[in-house]
Design an enzyme around this catalytic site. Structure first.
Site, mmCIF file in Angstrom:
data_model
loop_
_atom_site.group_PDB
_atom_site.id
_atom_site.type_symbol
_atom_site.label_atom_id
_atom_site.label_comp_id
_atom_site.label_asym_id
_atom_site.label_seq_id
_atom_site.Cartn_x
_atom_site.Cartn_y
_atom_site.Cartn_z
ATOM 1 N N ASP A 42 0.713 -1.326 -0.198
ATOM 2 C CA ASP A 42 0.122 -0.070 -0.181
ATOM 3 C C ASP A 42 0.846 1.215 0.119
ATOM 4 O O ASP A 42 1.559 1.493 1.001
ATOM 5 C CB ASP A 42 -0.969 0.039 1.181
ATOM 6 N N CYS A 43 1.070 2.039 -1.077
ATOM 7 C CA CYS A 43 1.758 3.016 -1.388
ATOM 8 C C CYS A 43 1.307 4.225 0.021
ATOM 9 O O CYS A 43 2.293 4.709 0.413
ATOM 10 C CB CYS A 43 1.282 3.940 -2.554
ATOM 11 N N PHE A 44 0.073 4.185 0.431
ATOM 12 C CA PHE A 44 -0.065 5.131 1.702
ATOM 13 C C PHE A 44 -0.221 4.659 2.775
ATOM 14 O O PHE A 44 -0.261 5.292 3.878
ATOM 15 C CB PHE A 44 -1.703 5.708 1.299
ATOM 16 N N LYS A 51 -0.329 10.701 5.570
ATOM 17 C CA LYS A 51 0.025 11.108 4.146
ATOM 18 C C LYS A 51 -1.128 11.660 3.265
ATOM 19 O O LYS A 51 -2.582 11.030 3.204
ATOM 20 C CB LYS A 51 0.530 9.758 3.609
#
Length: 257
Positions: free
Chosen positions: A147-149, A164
């Site tokens: 998960d990028c976030f 974020k």
């Protein structure tokens, strides 16, 4: 501070603002790549800036990220989302209820971190105009998270609580830069939890509207890039044709291969 270096010919450098596009994930990724390739070929514009939205909920996987999980494949097969592969790096991003920016920079700093810093300054100034104050994250970019976030590096922007708000990624080609990033505004809670098993980012007290955010960011990029001569230019028929030809490269079938 100005984003591009001075024009070799002197005077103000040409820059292009592409009108907002709402398209499929594969088309959006193809268009980002196409505009970068065109910039590498012609260097006609010092900067190309665009904002876009996604016609369907889409999960984009980073360039070097592994294949989609079985769960993500099941969600795609069920029609809950589309799957695409980004030209840029990083982890998976769920694009739904947000605004995406893309910047093609013909003459960026050689240091990736410096490029992030300068673009982030434009993003921060735009959010500040809406009363929202962001700062770079602090996590080390030493691994790709699903998960990028879930993590915030210095390439990203977080609020005062460390949440974020903007996740950005880069793709470089022949010394030119494509940087694009996602700004979740009203992500669907149920789908986010199904994809990442966690709650989506939540703005406090409330998220700005996509329209007000886009206008503020446009003005910020123009104000902090004073040596640019901006023009608003829609996609040409040839660009649309080439975008359609490239789109399959980023589609679900390509991601699964």
């Amino acid at each position: 501070m100005t984003l591009p270096a001075s024009c070799p010919s002197g005077g103000r450098c040409p820059a292009r603002l592409v009108p907002t596009q709402t398209r499929s994930g594969a088309e959006q990724m193809a268009l980002d790549t196409l505009l970068l390739e065109q910039s590498c070929s012609s260097r006609a514009d010092a900067l190309i800036l665009r904002f876009y939205r996604w016609s369907r909920p889409t999960l984009s996987l980073g360039r070097h990220q592994g294949p989609p999980t079985d769960l993500w494949r099941q969600l795609a097969a069920r029609g809950d989302l589309d799957l695409v592969r980004r030209p840029s790096g990083g982890g998976a991003v769920l694009h739904a209820g947000g605004l995406t920016y893309a910047l093609i920079w013909a003459n960026p700093p050689r240091q990736r971190r410096q490029a992030y810093l300068q673009v982030n300054q434009c993003l921060q100034e735009g959010l500040k105009a809406l009363g929202l104050h962001l700062k770079p994250g602090t996590a080390a970019a030493d691994r790709i998270t699903a998960d990028c976030f879930a993590q915030s590096t210095t390439a990203d922007l977080v609020d005062s609580r460390g949440c974020k708000r903007i996740g950005s990624a880069q793709f470089w080609k022949r010394g030119q830069l494509l940087q694009h990033g996602e700004i979740p505004l009203a992500p669907p809670e149920g789908l986010w939890e199904a994809v990442f098993a966690t709650s989506p980012p939540c703005w406090t007290p409330s998220a700005p509207s996509a329209a007000s955010l886009e206008l503020a960011l446009q003005q910020s990029f123009q104000r902090l890039s004073l040596d640019l001569e901006w023009r608003r230019e829609a996609l040409s028929p040839r660009e649309l044709q080439r975008m359609n030809a490239l789109a399959n490269r980023y589609s679900l079938e390509s991601v699964q291969a």
